[in-house]
Design a protein around this motif. Sequence first.
Motif, PDB file in Angstrom:
ATOM      1  N   LEU A  96     -42.693 -24.121   4.132  1.00 19.60           N
ATOM      2  CA  LEU A  96     -41.516 -24.005   4.990  1.00 19.60           C
ATOM      3  C   LEU A  96     -40.447 -25.006   4.579  1.00 19.60           C
ATOM      4  CD1 LEU A  96     -41.944 -25.980   8.234  1.00 19.60           C
ATOM      5  CD2 LEU A  96     -43.895 -25.705   6.720  1.00 19.60           C
ATOM      6  N   GLN A  97     -39.225 -24.612   4.894  1.00 21.30           N
ATOM      7  CA  GLN A  97     -38.111 -25.564   4.740  1.00 21.30           C
ATOM      8  C   GLN A  97     -37.481 -25.767   6.120  1.00 21.30           C
ATOM      9  OE1 GLN A  97     -35.597 -24.793   1.269  1.00 21.30           O
ATOM     10  NE2 GLN A  97     -37.383 -24.142   0.129  1.00 21.30           N
ATOM     11  N   CYS A  98     -36.657 -24.820   6.592  1.00 18.92           N
ATOM     12  CA  CYS A  98     -36.112 -25.001   7.944  1.00 18.92           C
ATOM     13  C   CYS A  98     -37.171 -24.712   9.002  1.00 18.92           C
ATOM     14  CB  CYS A  98     -34.883 -24.120   8.152  1.00 18.92           C
ATOM     15  SG  CYS A  98     -35.269 -22.391   8.513  1.00 18.92           S
ATOM     16  N   GLY A  99     -38.158 -23.873   8.690  1.00 16.64           N
ATOM     17  CA  GLY A  99     -39.255 -23.596   9.611  1.00 16.64           C
ATOM     18  C   GLY A  99     -38.987 -22.475  10.595  1.00 16.64           C
ATOM     19  N   PHE A 100     -37.818 -21.856  10.529  1.00 17.88           N
ATOM     20  CA  PHE A 100     -37.500 -20.866  11.554  1.00 17.88           C
ATOM     21  C   PHE A 100     -38.404 -19.637  11.461  1.00 17.88           C
ATOM     22  CE2 PHE A 100     -35.084 -17.681  13.878  1.00 17.88           C
ATOM     23  CZ  PHE A 100     -34.766 -18.401  15.018  1.00 17.88           C
ATOM     24  N   CYS A 101     -38.713 -19.218  10.241  1.00 16.75           N
ATOM     25  CA  CYS A 101     -39.550 -18.024  10.075  1.00 16.75           C
ATOM     26  C   CYS A 101     -41.038 -18.330  10.233  1.00 16.75           C
ATOM     27  CB  CYS A 101     -39.320 -17.425   8.687  1.00 16.75           C
ATOM     28  SG  CYS A 101     -39.985 -18.443   7.339  1.00 16.75           S
ATOM     29  N   CYS A 133     -37.667 -14.726   5.104  1.00 17.32           N
ATOM     30  CA  CYS A 133     -37.461 -16.176   5.005  1.00 17.32           C
ATOM     31  C   CYS A 133     -36.194 -16.393   4.185  1.00 17.32           C
ATOM     32  CB  CYS A 133     -38.650 -16.848   4.320  1.00 17.32           C
ATOM     33  SG  CYS A 133     -38.371 -18.615   4.063  1.00 17.32           S
ATOM     34  N   ARG A 134     -35.267 -17.145   4.724  1.00 18.42           N
ATOM     35  CA  ARG A 134     -34.006 -17.373   4.013  1.00 18.42           C
ATOM     36  C   ARG A 134     -34.087 -18.582   3.085  1.00 18.42           C
ATOM     37  NH1 ARG A 134     -29.591 -16.787   8.891  1.00 18.42           N
ATOM     38  NH2 ARG A 134     -30.255 -14.741   9.600  1.00 18.42           N
ATOM     39  N   CYS A 135     -35.200 -19.346   3.189  1.00 19.46           N
ATOM     40  CA  CYS A 135     -35.205 -20.642   2.502  1.00 19.46           C
ATOM     41  C   CYS A 135     -36.103 -20.706   1.272  1.00 19.46           C
ATOM     42  CB  CYS A 135     -35.665 -21.736   3.453  1.00 19.46           C
ATOM     43  SG  CYS A 135     -34.738 -21.864   4.976  1.00 19.46           S
TER      44      CYS A 135
END
Length: 192
Positions: A96-101, A133-135
């Motif tokens: 994960l990066q931003c973790g939203f997904c 996932c956008r990241c």
Amino acid sequence: MIVTMTVNGDEVSNEIEGRLLLVHYLRDHLGLTGTHWGCDTSNCGTCVVWMDGEPVKSCTVLAAMAGGHEVRTVEDLEQDNVLDPVQQGFINCHGLQCGFCTPGMMMTARALLDRVPDPSESQIREAISGQICRCTGYATIVRSIQWAADHERGLAEAAAGNAGGAAAEAGEVADPSGASETPETVAAGSAS
Ligand code: FES
Ligand code: FES
């Protein structure tokens, strides 16, 4: 209307509007904000929870439709202060990066590994194909799920090894007692 369901093992009951979506019920009525709401088009998959053991996009389910069913959210992955291997995999492999997904990804991954303990990369990619996932570019997410699968197989093999070792030990303890020896073998031992 009143809706009653089981969420993460606890029965909950609330008065709701009939048009309320499950994702909003979980977040706004129960405070389970681990389940995210990321789109209005049923495309992103960040809202995935389980209903009766099946991953569902909770933005496509009315809370009323979940009445009488068992719902599991990302908050239930950790048990007794121990992270689920899927959670540990996402940490270890930078899934994960931003973790939203991430909550939806982990709930889908957990469901996959419960059904397919040793998934191929293409099976993992197919399982998460309904999620965006956008990241990360997905490579680290796939590696995280592979890590969890490998880790769980290692744990299972260790448990099987321990069980075998315990059985062997029990056998070794029994033999010195002589209980399993026939009179002939005892006699042979005495003669030598
Ligand atoms: S919130 Fe995007 S698919 Fe459910
Ligand atoms: S980690 Fe940012 S959207 Fe997936």
